[in-house]
Motif scaffolding. Sequence first.
Motif, PDB file in Angstrom:
ATOM      1  N   LEU A   5       0.843  -1.200   0.000  1.00  0.00           N
ATOM      2  CA  LEU A   5       0.000   0.000   0.000  1.00  0.00           C
ATOM      3  C   LEU A   5       0.872   1.241   0.000  1.00  0.00           C
ATOM      4  O   LEU A   5       1.851   1.342   0.731  1.00  0.00           O
ATOM      5  CB  LEU A   5      -0.888   0.008   1.239  1.00  0.00           C
ATOM      6  N   HIS A   7       1.289   5.104   0.965  1.00  0.00           N
ATOM      7  CA  HIS A   7       0.697   6.125   1.834  1.00  0.00           C
ATOM      8  C   HIS A   7       0.377   7.358   0.988  1.00  0.00           C
ATOM      9  O   HIS A   7       1.179   7.810   0.192  1.00  0.00           O
ATOM     10  CB  HIS A   7       1.658   6.501   2.953  1.00  0.00           C
ATOM     11  N   TYR A   8      -0.823   7.861   1.184  1.00  0.00           N
ATOM     12  CA  TYR A   8      -1.248   8.970   0.356  1.00  0.00           C
ATOM     13  C   TYR A   8      -1.500  10.190   1.209  1.00  0.00           C
ATOM     14  O   TYR A   8      -1.733  10.097   2.403  1.00  0.00           O
ATOM     15  CB  TYR A   8      -2.506   8.598  -0.441  1.00  0.00           C
ATOM     16  N   TYR A 221      -6.980  11.627   6.809  1.00  0.00           N
ATOM     17  CA  TYR A 221      -7.369  11.167   5.482  1.00  0.00           C
ATOM     18  C   TYR A 221      -8.874  11.285   5.232  1.00  0.00           C
ATOM     19  O   TYR A 221      -9.325  11.079   4.116  1.00  0.00           O
ATOM     20  CB  TYR A 221      -6.922   9.716   5.285  1.00  0.00           C
ATOM     21  N   ALA A 336     -12.858   3.939   2.513  1.00  0.00           N
ATOM     22  CA  ALA A 336     -11.623   3.411   3.094  1.00  0.00           C
ATOM     23  C   ALA A 336     -11.926   2.854   4.470  1.00  0.00           C
ATOM     24  O   ALA A 336     -12.942   3.182   5.090  1.00  0.00           O
ATOM     25  CB  ALA A 336     -10.554   4.501   3.182  1.00  0.00           C
ATOM     26  N   PHE A 338      -9.704   2.619   8.068  1.00  0.00           N
ATOM     27  CA  PHE A 338      -8.481   3.107   8.694  1.00  0.00           C
ATOM     28  C   PHE A 338      -8.229   2.361  10.000  1.00  0.00           C
ATOM     29  O   PHE A 338      -9.155   2.115  10.779  1.00  0.00           O
ATOM     30  CB  PHE A 338      -8.566   4.605   8.984  1.00  0.00           C
ATOM     31  N   ASP A 349       0.942  -1.105   9.995  1.00  0.00           N
ATOM     32  CA  ASP A 349       1.142  -1.263   8.547  1.00  0.00           C
ATOM     33  C   ASP A 349       1.166  -2.747   8.159  1.00  0.00           C
ATOM     34  O   ASP A 349       0.578  -3.141   7.142  1.00  0.00           O
ATOM     35  CB  ASP A 349       2.446  -0.587   8.117  1.00  0.00           C
ATOM     36  N   ALA A 352      -2.394  -4.082   8.420  1.00  0.00           N
ATOM     37  CA  ALA A 352      -3.200  -3.600   7.293  1.00  0.00           C
ATOM     38  C   ALA A 352      -2.896  -4.407   6.033  1.00  0.00           C
ATOM     39  O   ALA A 352      -3.814  -4.784   5.285  1.00  0.00           O
ATOM     40  CB  ALA A 352      -2.949  -2.111   7.059  1.00  0.00           C
ATOM     41  N   GLN A 353      -1.615  -4.662   5.787  1.00  0.00           N
ATOM     42  CA  GLN A 353      -1.256  -5.419   4.594  1.00  0.00           C
ATOM     43  C   GLN A 353      -1.776  -6.857   4.662  1.00  0.00           C
ATOM     44  O   GLN A 353      -2.262  -7.403   3.663  1.00  0.00           O
ATOM     45  CB  GLN A 353       0.261  -5.424   4.398  1.00  0.00           C
ATOM     46  N   ASN A 356      -5.416  -6.692   3.908  1.00  0.00           N
ATOM     47  CA  ASN A 356      -5.633  -6.425   2.479  1.00  0.00           C
ATOM     48  C   ASN A 356      -5.374  -7.666   1.625  1.00  0.00           C
ATOM     49  O   ASN A 356      -6.075  -7.913   0.644  1.00  0.00           O
ATOM     50  CB  ASN A 356      -4.741  -5.266   2.020  1.00  0.00           C
ATOM     51  N   HIS A 373      -5.928   1.099   5.511  1.00  0.00           N
ATOM     52  CA  HIS A 373      -4.727   1.928   5.660  1.00  0.00           C
ATOM     53  C   HIS A 373      -4.515   2.269   7.123  1.00  0.00           C
ATOM     54  O   HIS A 373      -5.478   2.343   7.900  1.00  0.00           O
ATOM     55  CB  HIS A 373      -4.860   3.266   4.912  1.00  0.00           C
ATOM     56  N   ARG A 374      -3.269   2.546   7.493  1.00  0.00           N
ATOM     57  CA  ARG A 374      -3.016   3.169   8.792  1.00  0.00           C
ATOM     58  C   ARG A 374      -3.569   4.584   8.782  1.00  0.00           C
ATOM     59  O   ARG A 374      -3.351   5.349   7.843  1.00  0.00           O
ATOM     60  CB  ARG A 374      -1.515   3.200   9.089  1.00  0.00           C
TER      61      ARG A 374
END
Length: 408
Positions: A5, A7-8, A221, A336, A338, A349, A352-353, A356, A373-374
């Motif tokens: 993922l 990070h955005y 986010y 999303a 979180f 992290d 989360a992965q 996913n 996501h975190r």
Amino acid sequence: MQPPLAHYQPELHPTLGASLSGTNLERAGDHNQRVMLQAIRVSGPLTRADLGRITGLTPPAIANITRRLLNESLILEVGRLQGTRGQPAMRLAINPDGCFAIGVNVDRDHVTLVVLDLLGQVRHRAVLEVDFPLPDAVAAFFKAQVEELVESQAFPRNRLIGVGVALPDDLGRVNLPNRPKSFEAWSTTDIPDLFTATLPLPVFMENDAAAAALGELQFGYGLRDPSFFYVLINQGLGGGIVIDGQYFRGAQGRSGELGFLPINSPRTPARTLEEAVSLSALCAYLTARGRAVTRPEQLLDLDTVGQQLLNDWLDLAAELLTTPIVAVNCLVNPEAVFLGGRLPAPLIDRLAQMINDRLWAHSGAIPVIVPVHRAATAVDAPAVGAALLPFNDRLLPTRTTLMKTAAD
């Protein structure tokens, strides 16, 4: 396996337009002022013409409101927009020092206090690491922090607008490992009095997961994805639902109670999700296998055997969380999911992965699967969200304030 993922950075989501739309109803000045302040906070610096396009308010309304906000030192003039024809337009930005709020998160293993400015920046942070803090200890910690702030003159006292307090529901009643009998005192304590005795300001209360979700909405986010589900992994396990930029509480205010979901897995004797997926559950899991930890940061320093145990627990947590998150995707259709809380960021992290990867396996059978996501406000999320509560009451637009405006 899915690719890692990325990070955005949060960007303003188009559906936030509803919260940035003013109204020209008679006597709607309070709501319009809130809308104007939010527009500048989220998208600034802005010119008055920009504000007109964003809010839909008339030029006279914008002129009157910006004048009030400048007089109250909530916004600043930060220079003129260059490169345009005619007289360059003045740009307006939030004054970070316009006002401040205190947020306090009380949990079974810590008390966190933050001071937030109007931009949502943490200007002061203090943590009391203590197992099952009693009300008197919380009051003493708060008093000591306020006295330190006053003595340092870091913040003008007349610019503090309130105190927000975030804590788990049923704090004194939910039975977690090693909880002392004395902790039941929280069930009979007048919590606002713990804080007003030191600082005579309004006190706002909120569930910790709800506060975390509200903080993510305004300062994280959620600005990009204003429909989301927030999973808070602390000593307990909680959740919060935000739909179209509004926190959804449910009929009795108990929405998002992820931790009480029943589970039945051969990998754990736990009967509820919180009994298996929480920091208290993780610490008990490691202690039973000879790798005791007392603080979350110690999870990053485990030896090789401890790291393998930790990885096994993360795999179990991912397995148990996947089905509820699939249900959230089907029932709520968020943008999303979180993850936040005191679990160290590298572990969030990894979790989360792992989730996913499991969600990816369901992608052919379910119409929409959104990534996990975190959260941006992960570690101090409840305290940050608590500090947001006075801003919501006094300054920021909410559906409640708009309804009050319409009623007026």
